[in-house]
Design a protein around this motif. Structure first.
Motif, short mmCIF file in Angstrom:
data_model
loop_
_atom_site.label_atom_id
_atom_site.label_comp_id
_atom_site.label_asym_id
_atom_site.label_seq_id
_atom_site.Cartn_x
_atom_site.Cartn_y
_atom_site.Cartn_z
N SER A 177 47.54 43.21 -39.11
CA SER A 177 47.77 43.00 -37.67
C SER A 177 46.85 43.88 -36.82
O SER A 177 46.53 43.54 -35.68
N ASP A 178 46.39 45.01 -37.38
CA ASP A 178 45.49 45.88 -36.62
C ASP A 178 44.15 45.18 -36.35
O ASP A 178 43.54 45.37 -35.29
N ILE A 179 43.72 44.35 -37.28
CA ILE A 179 42.47 43.60 -37.07
C ILE A 179 42.66 42.59 -35.96
O ILE A 179 41.79 42.41 -35.11
N MET A 180 43.83 41.94 -35.94
CA MET A 180 44.12 41.00 -34.85
C MET A 180 44.12 41.74 -33.51
O MET A 180 43.66 41.20 -32.50
N ALA A 181 44.60 42.98 -33.51
CA ALA A 181 44.61 43.78 -32.27
C ALA A 181 43.19 44.08 -31.82
O ALA A 181 42.89 44.04 -30.62
N TRP A 182 42.29 44.36 -32.77
CA TRP A 182 40.88 44.59 -32.40
C TRP A 182 40.26 43.32 -31.83
O TRP A 182 39.52 43.37 -30.85
N GLN A 183 40.57 42.18 -32.46
CA GLN A 183 40.07 40.91 -31.93
C GLN A 183 40.54 40.68 -30.50
O GLN A 183 39.78 40.25 -29.64
N LEU A 184 41.80 40.97 -30.26
CA LEU A 184 42.37 40.80 -28.93
C LEU A 184 41.69 41.74 -27.92
O LEU A 184 41.38 41.33 -26.80
N ALA A 185 41.44 42.98 -28.33
CA ALA A 185 40.77 43.94 -27.44
C ALA A 185 39.35 43.47 -27.11
O ALA A 185 38.89 43.56 -25.97
N ILE A 186 38.65 42.94 -28.11
CA ILE A 186 37.30 42.40 -27.89
C ILE A 186 37.36 41.21 -26.95
O ILE A 186 36.59 41.10 -26.00
N TYR A 187 38.29 40.31 -27.22
CA TYR A 187 38.43 39.11 -26.40
C TYR A 187 38.78 39.46 -24.95
O TYR A 187 38.28 38.85 -24.00
N SER A 188 39.62 40.46 -24.77
CA SER A 188 40.01 40.90 -23.43
C SER A 188 38.79 41.42 -22.65
O SER A 188 38.60 41.09 -21.48
N THR A 189 37.97 42.21 -23.31
CA THR A 189 36.74 42.71 -22.69
C THR A 189 35.81 41.55 -22.35
O THR A 189 35.19 41.52 -21.29
N TYR A 190 35.74 40.59 -23.26
CA TYR A 190 34.88 39.42 -23.04
C TYR A 190 35.36 38.60 -21.84
O TYR A 190 34.56 38.13 -21.03
N GLN A 191 36.66 38.45 -21.69
CA GLN A 191 37.19 37.71 -20.54
C GLN A 191 36.85 38.43 -19.24
O GLN A 191 36.51 37.78 -18.24
N GLU A 192 36.90 39.73 -19.26
CA GLU A 192 36.52 40.51 -18.08
C GLU A 192 35.04 40.29 -17.75
O GLU A 192 34.64 40.13 -16.60
N PHE A 193 34.22 40.29 -18.80
CA PHE A 193 32.77 40.01 -18.64
C PHE A 193 32.55 38.64 -18.01
O PHE A 193 31.74 38.49 -17.08
N LEU A 194 33.27 37.63 -18.49
CA LEU A 194 33.11 36.26 -17.97
C LEU A 194 33.53 36.19 -16.50
O LEU A 194 32.87 35.52 -15.70
N MET A 195 34.61 36.88 -16.16
CA MET A 195 35.07 36.88 -14.76
C MET A 195 34.04 37.52 -13.83
O MET A 195 33.70 36.98 -12.79
N ILE A 196 33.50 38.65 -14.26
CA ILE A 196 32.53 39.37 -13.42
C ILE A 196 31.22 38.60 -13.30
O ILE A 196 30.60 38.56 -12.25
N SER A 197 30.82 37.97 -14.41
CA SER A 197 29.55 37.23 -14.38
C SER A 197 29.70 35.84 -13.77
O SER A 197 28.75 35.09 -13.65
N GLY A 198 30.94 35.47 -13.39
CA GLY A 198 31.19 34.19 -12.71
C GLY A 198 31.14 32.99 -13.63
O GLY A 198 30.86 31.87 -13.19
N GLU A 199 31.42 33.20 -14.91
CA GLU A 199 31.38 32.06 -15.86
C GLU A 199 32.78 31.52 -16.12
O GLU A 199 33.76 32.17 -15.93
#
Length: 199
Positions: A177-199
């Motif tokens: 489950s810790d690996i799933m948590a890392w995936q979620l943390a990566i995905y969360s950062t990526y969603q923030e990137f998409l929002m800021i970059s307007g995608e």
């Protein structure tokens, strides 16, 4: 020692630097010293490759130079001991994380690259051991976090590569489950990137 490491990894997901530092100090008090005591007792009995046990002790004491020296000695004694690469990967990852927190991003990147190289070596010789892929997944998180929050750089290629390594870790051990948590943390950062970059 594993519990101590996992607790430290969880702390890295906290965004507030003040809270992160408080949690880190608490974890060091609760988990680091018992891990050191255990290793110190066990190292007396480590007959085949005592240098590896000594490297672990130095690692948990955060004596990086000694940990690197002892782990290299262990590698010379037993070249097939891939756990040396795991240890060195963890050591470089922790050093890189400390440099990132201190805003020394160039130095952090250097350590993250070394960690990535070590964990990649593990995946080549121990394909069914999830720890190599887990190390890559954790390293990708730090690289992505550093790239995005320090320079606002494009993290899309890094995110794509991270998902491959994180998925391989889950294939090797679906219960992590810790690996799933890392995936979620990566995905969360990526969603923030998409929002800021307007995608």
């Amino acid at each position: 020692g594993e519990i101590y490491n996992k607790q430290l990894e969880d702390v890295e997901k906290i965004r507030s630097d003040k809270r992160k530092e408080l949690e880190r100090k608490t974890i060091e008090t609760e988990y680091r010293q018992p891990a050191l005591n255990f290793l110190n007792q066990g190292s007396v009995y480590a007959s085949e490759v005592p240098e590896y046990a000594e490297a672990l002790i130095a690692y948990y004491e955060q004596n990086w130079d000694s940990a690197l020296r002892k782990s290299n000695q262990a590698r010379k004694k037993d070249p097939e001991l891939y756990e040396v690469d795991l240890l060195q990967g963890d050591m470089f990852l922790q050093r890189g994380t400390k440099e990132r927190i201190a805003a020394n991003y160039k130095e952090a990147d250097r350590y993250f690259k070394m960690a990535h190289d070590k964990f990649t070596e593990v995946t080549k010789v121990a394909r069914s051991d999830p720890r190599g892929y887990d190390g890559l997944c954790r390293t990708w998180y730090q690289v992505i976090y550093t790239t995005f929050y320090s320079s606002g750089g494009n993290i899309r290629p890094q995110v794509q590569n991270s998902m491959i390594d994180c998925s391989n870790a889950l294939k090797a051990d679906p219960e992590r489950s810790d690996i799933m948590a890392w995936q979620l943390a990566i995905y969360s950062t990526y969603q923030e990137f998409l929002m800021i970059s307007g995608e």
